[in-house]
Design a protein around this motif. Structure first.
Motif, PDB file in Angstrom:
ATOM      1  N   GLU A 148      21.017  25.207  46.169  1.00  0.00           N
ATOM      2  CA  GLU A 148      21.284  25.578  44.934  1.00  0.00           C
ATOM      3  C   GLU A 148      21.767  24.584  43.625  1.00  0.00           C
ATOM      4  O   GLU A 148      21.140  24.089  43.168  1.00  0.00           O
ATOM      5  CB  GLU A 148      21.959  27.227  44.939  1.00  0.00           C
ATOM      6  N   LYS A 149      23.022  23.216  44.536  1.00  0.00           N
ATOM      7  CA  LYS A 149      23.449  23.045  43.978  1.00  0.00           C
ATOM      8  C   LYS A 149      24.240  22.059  44.957  1.00  0.00           C
ATOM      9  O   LYS A 149      23.714  21.912  45.602  1.00  0.00           O
ATOM     10  CB  LYS A 149      24.537  23.617  43.058  1.00  0.00           C
ATOM     11  N   LEU A 156      25.280  41.463  34.379  1.00  0.00           N
ATOM     12  CA  LEU A 156      24.716  39.961  33.899  1.00  0.00           C
ATOM     13  C   LEU A 156      23.795  40.325  32.336  1.00  0.00           C
ATOM     14  O   LEU A 156      24.188  39.323  31.700  1.00  0.00           O
ATOM     15  CB  LEU A 156      24.329  38.955  35.058  1.00  0.00           C
ATOM     16  N   GLN A 164      23.141  36.912  29.930  1.00  0.00           N
ATOM     17  CA  GLN A 164      22.224  35.929  30.619  1.00  0.00           C
ATOM     18  C   GLN A 164      20.404  36.376  31.200  1.00  0.00           C
ATOM     19  O   GLN A 164      20.515  37.903  31.428  1.00  0.00           O
ATOM     20  CB  GLN A 164      22.579  36.192  31.986  1.00  0.00           C
ATOM     21  N   MET A 198      18.669  32.466  35.000  1.00  0.00           N
ATOM     22  CA  MET A 198      20.013  32.356  35.091  1.00  0.00           C
ATOM     23  C   MET A 198      20.774  33.707  35.823  1.00  0.00           C
ATOM     24  O   MET A 198      21.566  33.138  36.675  1.00  0.00           O
ATOM     25  CB  MET A 198      20.726  33.253  33.754  1.00  0.00           C
ATOM     26  N   GLN A 223      19.531  32.383  39.555  1.00  0.00           N
ATOM     27  CA  GLN A 223      20.333  31.437  40.142  1.00  0.00           C
ATOM     28  C   GLN A 223      21.286  32.097  40.712  1.00  0.00           C
ATOM     29  O   GLN A 223      22.045  31.545  41.645  1.00  0.00           O
ATOM     30  CB  GLN A 223      20.154  30.438  39.483  1.00  0.00           C
ATOM     31  N   LYS A 224      22.595  32.731  39.839  1.00  0.00           N
ATOM     32  CA  LYS A 224      23.457  33.201  39.748  1.00  0.00           C
ATOM     33  C   LYS A 224      23.353  33.946  41.461  1.00  0.00           C
ATOM     34  O   LYS A 224      24.530  33.612  42.414  1.00  0.00           O
ATOM     35  CB  LYS A 224      24.267  33.348  38.877  1.00  0.00           C
ATOM     36  N   LYS A 249      21.140  34.259  43.537  1.00  0.00           N
ATOM     37  CA  LYS A 249      20.806  33.596  44.696  1.00  0.00           C
ATOM     38  C   LYS A 249      19.416  34.962  44.821  1.00  0.00           C
ATOM     39  O   LYS A 249      18.688  34.544  46.545  1.00  0.00           O
ATOM     40  CB  LYS A 249      21.799  32.732  45.617  1.00  0.00           C
TER      41      LYS A 249
END
Length: 344
Positions: free
Chosen positions: A121-122, A267, A272, A276, A279-280, A282
C-alpha cells in the motif's frame, strides 16, 4: 495516464526501469506478459529472468541486469517483493545492498528493462533509494486504480469484442465479483461465450452464470437486517447453514461488514473521500461505495451496538454449545426492535 495505457506503452516504447506499486492480480499479470513479450521466445532462457527479493539478494538480480544480452538486443530483469522499499523488516536473512541499486538507476543500461514490483500500500518515501527510484523509473501505481477506471476498462473490453452489456448487468457483475478485475475477466469468458448469438450480456445471464460469493451472500443478509426484514434475514441465514456454510464463518463476515459500516461512518464524518477510505481501510473502493449507500439511516451508536452484539455471538460460538441459528434469530429480532424504536 490510466494504468491500462501505461501498460500498453510497454510494448510500444519500453522504458529502462519500471516501478510497479500496489497489488492487483490482473494488472500485475498484464505487466508480466507485456515485458516478457519484449524478448523473443527463443531468447528468453538467456535474456529474461525473475527474482524474488525475499529469497534472493538484490546483488544477484542487479548482476543480471548489468549483463550484456546474450545473442539478443535486450535483457529483461524482473524483481518481485521489493520489501526494502518499505519500512517493514525483510523476510530474507542478510541485507540488500541498496546503494548498488542507486548506482544502477543512475546509469540505466540501455540494453536492459528492469521491472521492480512493490506490492504494498505504501513505500517509505524518506529512503534515498525510493527517492532515486521515483526520479529515475516509470511508476505504475496500481493502488491508484479507481472503480471508475475499472468499470471503463471492462466496458471497453466488452465493446472491443463487439458485445454490449446492460447497465444493470454490469452493476451486478461488479457486485458479485466485489470489483476484482481478475475475477471479472474470468467470468466474462463464460458470459461472452453464452451470449455469442445475441451479443448482449443481460442481468439475467449474469444472475444465471456468475455465482454469488460468500461475501455477497452475507452482504445481502446485512441488507435485510438493515431494512428491518427480520423474517427474510432469518430465512437467509437458515439457507446458508443448510448449504453447509460454517456459522462461525458467517458471523465473522457479518462482523466484518458491520465493522466496515462503522469505520466508513466515522471516516465520512471526518470528510474523507471514498478513495481515501479505501486506501486507509485496505478494501476495494466498490465495498466503500456499497457501504455508503446504507449509512444515512443509521447512527454511529446504532452500528456500534450491532457490531458489539456480533462480537458477543462470536464469543458464544467459540466457548459454548449454544445453537448458532437461535443466536442469530435473537440478534435479528433485537436488531429489528432497535430499528423500530429508533424510527419512532
Amino acid at each position: 495516464m490510466a494504468v491500462n495505457q501505461a501498460i500498453e506503452q510497454i510494448s510500444q516504447k519500453p522504458q529502462p526501469v519500471y516501478l510497479v506499486l500496489g497489488r492487483n492480480e490482473y494488472w500485475e499479470s498484464r505487466i508480466m506478459h507485456q515485458v516478457q513479450q519484449l524478448i523473443p521466445e527463443a531468447e528468453r532462457t538467456m535474456n529474461y529472468a525473475t527474482y524474488d527479493l525475499e529469497e534472493t539478494p538484490l546483488a544477484v538480480a542487479l548482476n543480471d541486469a548489468w549483463s550484456v544480452p546474450f545473442f539478443g538486443d535486450r535483457r529483461v530483469v524482473v524483481m518481485q517483493n521489493a520489501t526494502f522499499l518499505t519500512g517493514a523488516k525483510p523476510k530474507m536473512s542478510g541485507k540488500h545492498d541498496v546503494d548498488e541499486l542507486i548506482k544502477y538507476l543512475q546509469a540505466q543500461p540501455a540494453e536492459t528493462v528492469l521491472v521492480i514490483f512493490a506490492p504494498y500500500e505504501k513505500i517509505d518515501n524518506r529512503k534515498k533509494v525510493v527517492k532515486q527510484l521515483k526520479k529515475s523509473a516509470t511508476v505504475i501505481d496500481l493502488n491508484a486504480v479507481s472503480e471508475r477506471e475499472t468499470t471503463q476498462f471492462v466496458q471497453q473490453f466488452i465493446e472491443k469484442q463487439q458485445y454490449q452489456i446492460e447497465p444493470d448487468a454490469l452493476t451486478e457483475l461488479l457486485a458479485r465479483t466485489q470489483g476484482d478485475l481478475a475475477q471479472i475477466m474470468n467470468e466474462l469468458q463464460k458470459l461472452l461465450l453464452f451470449c455469442q448469438d445475441e451479443r448482449t450480456i443481460t442481468a439475467t445471464v449474469v444472475d444465471q452464470l456468475v455465482p454469488k460469493s460468500m461475501m455477497q451472500n452475507v452482504f445481502e443478509l446485512v441488507n435485510d437486517l438493515l431494512a428491518g426484514k427480520t423474517n427474510a434475514a432469518i430465512q437467509f441465514y437458515h439457507d446458508l447453514v443448510t448449504q453447509r456454510e460454517e456459522p462461525l464463518k458467517i458471523n465473522a463476515i457479518l462482523e466484518g461488514q458491520f465493522r466496515l459500516l462503522l469505520q466508513v461512518k466515522i471516516l465520512r464524518g471526518q470528510g474523507q473521500s471514498q478513495s481515501m477510505m479505501a486506501q486507509k481501510l485496505k478494501v476495494h473502493p466498490y465495498r466503500i461505495k456499497l457501504a455508503e449507500r446504507l449509512l444515512n439511516r443509521f447512527t454511529r451508536k446504532y452500528l456500534e451496538q450491532a457490531y458489539l452484539a456480533l462480537v458477543a455471538i462470536e464469543h458464544q460460538l467459540k466457548s459454548s454449545s449454544a445453537n448458532p441459528e437461535l443466536l442469530f434469530e435473537m440478534f435479528a429480532i433485537r436488531f429489528s426492535q432497535t430499528k423500530a424504536k429508533k424510527n419512532t
